[in-house]
Scaffold this motif. Structure first.
Motif, PDB file in Angstrom:
ATOM      1  N   ASP A 194       0.931  -1.293   0.003  1.00 31.54           N
ATOM      2  CA  ASP A 194      -0.116   0.126   0.083  1.00 31.54           C
ATOM      3  C   ASP A 194       0.953   1.409  -0.012  1.00 31.54           C
ATOM      4  O   ASP A 194       0.841   2.206   0.657  1.00 31.54           O
ATOM      5  N   ARG A 201       4.962   8.289   1.508  1.00 34.44           N
ATOM      6  CA  ARG A 201       4.868   6.798   1.938  1.00 34.44           C
ATOM      7  C   ARG A 201       5.920   6.116   1.427  1.00 34.44           C
ATOM      8  O   ARG A 201       6.334   5.063   2.134  1.00 34.44           O
ATOM      9  N   GLU A 234      -7.651  10.388   2.482  1.00 35.01           N
ATOM     10  CA  GLU A 234      -7.720   9.578   1.559  1.00 35.01           C
ATOM     11  C   GLU A 234      -9.013   9.136   1.395  1.00 35.01           C
ATOM     12  O   GLU A 234      -9.670   8.608   2.301  1.00 35.01           O
TER      13      GLU A 234
HETATM   14 MG   LIG Z   1      -4.129   2.865  -0.282  1.00 35.78          MG
END
Ligand SMILES: [Mg+2]
Ligand SMILES: Nc1ncnc2c1ncn2[C@@H]1O[C@H](COP(=O)(O)O)[C@@H](O)[C@H]1O
Ligand SMILES: Nc1ncnc2c1ncn2[C@@H]1O[C@H](COP(=O)(O)O)[C@@H](O)[C@H]1O
Ligand SMILES: Nc1ncnc2c1ncn2[C@@H]1O[C@H](COP(=O)(O)O)[C@@H](O)[C@H]1O
Ligand SMILES: Nc1ncnc2c1ncn2[C@@H]1O[C@H](COP(=O)(O)O)[C@@H](O)[C@H]1O
Ligand SMILES: [Mg+2]
Ligand SMILES: [Mg+2]
Ligand SMILES: [Mg+2]
Ligand SMILES: [Mg+2]
Ligand SMILES: [Mg+2]
Ligand SMILES: [Mg+2]
Ligand SMILES: [Mg+2]
Lengths: 215, 215, 215, 215, 215, 215, 215, 215
Positions: free
Chosen positions: A119, A127, F17
């Protein structure tokens, strides 16, 4: 006789023939696995349904099922593993995890240390950059992504080691069953990226293992 | 400012940025190569025309042109090469040689021993089986094929080492500019095969080099 | 009147009209088979479900069902068969067997000796080379393969007799429902290979039979 | 060494390796033809330009050029021909003749009697029905058509003998370089039709010859 | 009468009809530009060759030609520009600059401040991250990229403002004339990205201008 | 750890998100929504089934489900809305409404006034022209259409404000899952139109919101 | 308000708006049909399931369902019909009948005499030639065919009147959901053939009716 | 004999065989035109180059060349024309005029009154609505458009008479050589629209003429 097993493969390529379950009957999968289990201590079957596993379980009692990855495995003797040289399996999204797991478990079965980072798609690049160290330390990388598959190019540009890119069929509309990610990965402007079939986690794991075993 | 050179790439990935000449003006190619030549001892430009080379030659006098492979190279200092671990570049037909040479020269530039076996397509499989020993000894294999691209699967089944498959646009009709070979290679029933873009000899050579340098 | 049977076909082409069941209602299949059974001693229906067979069975009591091949057959009088001139039906994988069986049974219905060699895909080429003698002795060959369909090219290069190649939809991802195997076979670098539609075992069996009957 | 000639092919398959000229340099074509001419009395090169022929002519003085068909042939000894068993090559339009000639000359080179019927597309079906007798007498049929390629299905329905269908790239717009004719022929509702690549007159001629030689 | 000019467009949409030169004769382009020049102080023609420009120059003497961008412009009166709200035009590679310039000049013509950042493809992501501030300050972004088009997703994830993505036909093989980049951009996992046609710099510039003028 | 939430996104791009539910397990959707609900007052999940909603409802009790639009929303605090600047969401047919609603609700969640005009396809252009005033007053337009997608071009020509076009998969046959509408919209001869993925109502709503918030 | 009925269509084009049921909810279909039934004496809904019909039946009690053709019709007053000028609807196979019936019933609803000739595909061309007289007498022809769609070209060559060709999705493999037949019909070498969408029997019936009513 | 002229066609379909020049040699075009000119007073050749015309002119001295439309015509006796029933040929852009002229001249040759309205694409819909009266008065309409081809749907919704839609290859990028316009037209939500091949002005003119002659 519906199957000519390639018993020679273990010798030739270091791992027994892997069974592709899709399109086979329950009986065929069961019989093939039974025969393979006689001659090998590690066996692997891909794209297996739970029902197929149940049939196999009856004749190969130590078989295990990995539901997410749709794998059946038999592992009677762990191969030795070099913990320093690890394969890093990354996925762009949570939905790509089944394919990523297929790659990771395949590589583990073949005697590799595997680390997983899931992810970390490019829409939130921080990230990804947070994982910078792991990316640099990895010996081989497997990048699993659907939709636009951009993760492969970004990792390809960061890593100094070979990247195996796996497009997935995750997406809709103009993803055309994974075509968008596939074309994206094939056209990667970063060098050091090679591609396997859409959703082919197994192939990526096998390739990564081969590379990781090079000395 | 039309080009932001990635001077960091040599440090990060062990080789300077490679110039993709297609779609650039003569002036752009010339200027980029001139700047790269200031900071690097080995440089490479792909998909270069003879005319581009002539422009580059004026400012980088030790540049060489590889006509068949359409490469411009500058190599001021040969990297050390391990002769034991060689990359085997194979082509299915004579017409695939330009792409095969792009791969081979790229790998050589990056410090690899390269052996070539050309014109061993599957239509005469004995020609291929004659090369059995080389295939077994190779450390990495690059398989270049157009038309139906079947060579990649056959080699993938024979070799125990990683195979980088390069589809070419050689063919006509339903080859659709290399699509047939590309799909064929992606669907290879042999594991241990990963694919780069159609006609991307450079990418295959770079990937093979990365793998060949693993210890 | 929903069907105009081509009763003339037996005379013109040596075998009665073959029923394509897909897209027809149970009633239509039943009625067509009933009418055909009045005028012919051998009849064939393809892509038939078990349910269709049950409906046909009620009116044509000597009909048989071949589940794997999805065929309904009626064979009241065996045609004479030349055992020396056999058709060799080969499949690359176990999953391709249903299509291979469709070809094999079709050819048998039309008065041919058929031999079967299944699961000899190119990833383990020794399995294939083991069949060398059969390949040389065969009078016509039918090669059934999904995924990358490379088997057709390899057999095309080995055999001196005509090869009918049948791509199958076995595979996933970039196999695009059999497109990869189809394009691969059409672009075969071996001559003496001609191709029928994806999964068209019937067409291959019919073509092979026509060729095998030539004197 | 840019070409590994398959000298064994004459023995294995009854005709020497055929040279595919597209994508080869003049020097390569010249050298390959020269070597083939040393060992064989009949040789064939396809997709050859006039310029390639001129280069070959210098070293193989008895080479001939067939401009329309783009073939170079050397024929030092006519193979025996059975005049009764002829191959019928048909074209739908005048524009398809180059491909039809490639098929016809290939078959003649390989020792077959060939008859030609050109420009009998289905838009004027009486022109086609006028040829009814020839169609019935032919031992093998090659049907060459572009645009919608419907001719193959109609002939497939009329003839009792095998039909080799060759789609051509003649057309425009939604013909997509021959794709329309190719798909049409693959989906032929008539059995006894098999297909080769778009514009592959050579492949069709070779296949027809193999079939025509069966006894 | 071969052209019905949409003289109303300036009123309706704030800019006169833009001429699409491709597929028009020299005479047509010349006549259309002459008529537009009578009624408008700013005019624009896209996909114009140098030859078309020469013809236009004869009748519209203050016309300018932008060679790289293939634009003809007439600008008699500069529109007022808000320097604070700028459009950022970014390209992935040097080869994408012609399309990027088409976008940039179009936007400038329509009264926008434009900043350019070229050659910041994702293969060297630090080059891109160096531009972080500009990306954050921009009011609208135009991202131009060929090959795998991954730049659009990365920028889409970084920027808080709308991104107009322009795929280019730069690339080869499986880029299929820009299809790979197009699909990649359409499947962007970052929100806030919308796409225009392959190589449509004009459309992107126009759209960016519309958005940049919103208050 | 199967999900790395991008908690930074609210700061960076003004909205948390958004969860793409397709391809995730019930447990994954539930857990991700639970975590997001801890840190955000507005959350959105797309392509959610009723079953997924039920799982989420257990842990996020104020979640709501929008069946037609397949959205799960949590909205604890309404963002301020400028009623004067509205987004106009239009659909060509009734069958396109689910996608249109996905866009409309997304935009509303993000603090926009939204007006809807559905079923005004170009086959009855007066229905469309009746909406002339709304089209002129709208600040941003979202045009949702399947089949041939012509509505986007017509609206693009009428409106002076940006148009976000959303092709839908509504149609059959040669609509190829929305490809026809997608290509149509990308090739719009009206400028000021940009396109998102097939059926991507969410993306269109997000983009429209970004544009509508520009000052 | 989910539907803006085009009540003006009857006046403008001689028949009320036809409802496209696919993708609509039961409630939507029911409500639209109810409203249409208030203002029109003839109404038509296409691609309707039995379930949709049941819902409609509750509110429009004189609605009828045509199962094979998936049509709902209401016909309160038969339009006058000229029996001399008939539309001939032909199908290549039995499996194409549902689409053919959609065309035939549509045309009948709109006041045309319709004759049907089904299952006359080109594989048995005598079946087709037997219908020669009908083909010559027909005022307009609708040709419905799947697989290779060759029937349209043959009829186009025989008839002196306009032919509306309807490709169907009947077939498998390389029929690609009707694409093969569609391309075949678009490339028809016979003039006087125009094509509608795959499986669009309604569109063909409507077009044929318009042409048949010309005086 | 390279051409079998269909002399029967004039009787059967009211106009002599039309010559498709593309893919034919100069000699073939010349010879075919010469033979046709012996038996017919009106002849037509399409897709002819100027060079082909020059060759034809030598043997058919009254031949004329239409450069834009690429037609060669011979017209020795004007067919009678009904001025009241006119065909309206419309084009979306100036660049589509060559195809539109091919349609218009074809229809004129076949005895129809033709009116032309060019450059009325949907981006400026008022230009189109200005032509409202002509659209209503026309007996048949031919709509020629490239790019997104939306004009066909809009006209299809306005006109009560049959519309023949001709997609053109005008456009770039995702127009894919006319595919976008083709798919758009096939999926037209307006009924009463049928489509011919991309750039097939001739086919549209022929079809329109057939319809216009109906009584
Ligand atoms: Mg994601
Ligand atoms: N033949 C090639 N195929 C694919 N990528 C290439 C090729 N040559 C260079 N590249 C890559 O293209 C990038 C440079 O693109 P550019 O900035 O346009 O010169 C570098 O990252 C190279 O790794
Ligand atoms: N026109 C052609 N189309 C397809 N295959 C061909 C053609 N001409 C020759 N070949 C095959 O191509 C192979 C030779 O390829 P190459 O080694 O590149 O010359 C031979 O096996 C021939 O059977
Ligand atoms: N490069 C371009 N790409 C797409 N559309 C364009 C381009 N240049 C101009 N146009 C549009 O094309 C239309 C003019 O087409 P035409 O009437 O053929 O000149 C105008 O509506 C413009 O908005
Ligand atoms: N089966 C069909 N195929 C194509 N178009 C259709 C079909 N049935 C109805 N239509 C058209 O679809 C439009 C109605 O769409 P909708 O507003 O979604 O009901 C009308 O303009 C009809 O002409
Ligand atoms: Mg060779
Ligand atoms: Mg096997
Ligand atoms: Mg002809
Ligand atoms: Mg660069
Ligand atoms: Mg509607
Ligand atoms: Mg039938
Ligand atoms: Mg215009």
């Amino acid at each position: 006789e519906f199957a000519k097993l390639d018993h020679h493969r273990l010798l030739r390529q270091g791992f027994a023939e892997v069974v592709f379950c899709q399109g086979k009957t329950l009986e065929q999968v069961q019989a093939i696995m039974e025969r393979l289990a006689e001659y090998n201590h590690s066996i692997l079957a891909t794209r297996a349904t739970k029902q197929m596993y149940d049939a196999v379980k009856q004749v190969v009692t130590d078989a295990r099922y990995h539901e997410l990855a749709r794998l059946i495995t038999v592992e009677r003797q762990k191969p030795p593993v070099d913990k320093e040289r690890f394969i890093l399996v990354m996925s762009a999204g949570t939905s790509d995890i089944p394919v990523a797991e297929e790659a990771a478990i395949t590589a583990e079965m073949m005697g590799n240390e595997v680390k997983r980072v899931y992810d970390v798609g490019v829409a939130g690049i921080h990230r990804l950059l947070d994982q910078h160290q792991l990316i640099e330390q990895a010996n081989v990388l497997v990048v699993v992504a659907g939709m636009e598959g951009a993760l492969a190019s970004v990792i390809g540009g960061l890593a100094a080691k070979p990247v195996i890119a796996v497009p997935t069929s995750i997406g809709y509309g103009a993803s055309f069953g994974g075509l968008a990610a596939l074309l994206s990965m094939l056209n990667s402007c970063a060098a050091g990226v090679a591609v396997v079939n859409i959703d082919n986690g197994f192939g990526a794991g096998r390739m990564a293992s081969m590379i990781n075993h090079m000395r």
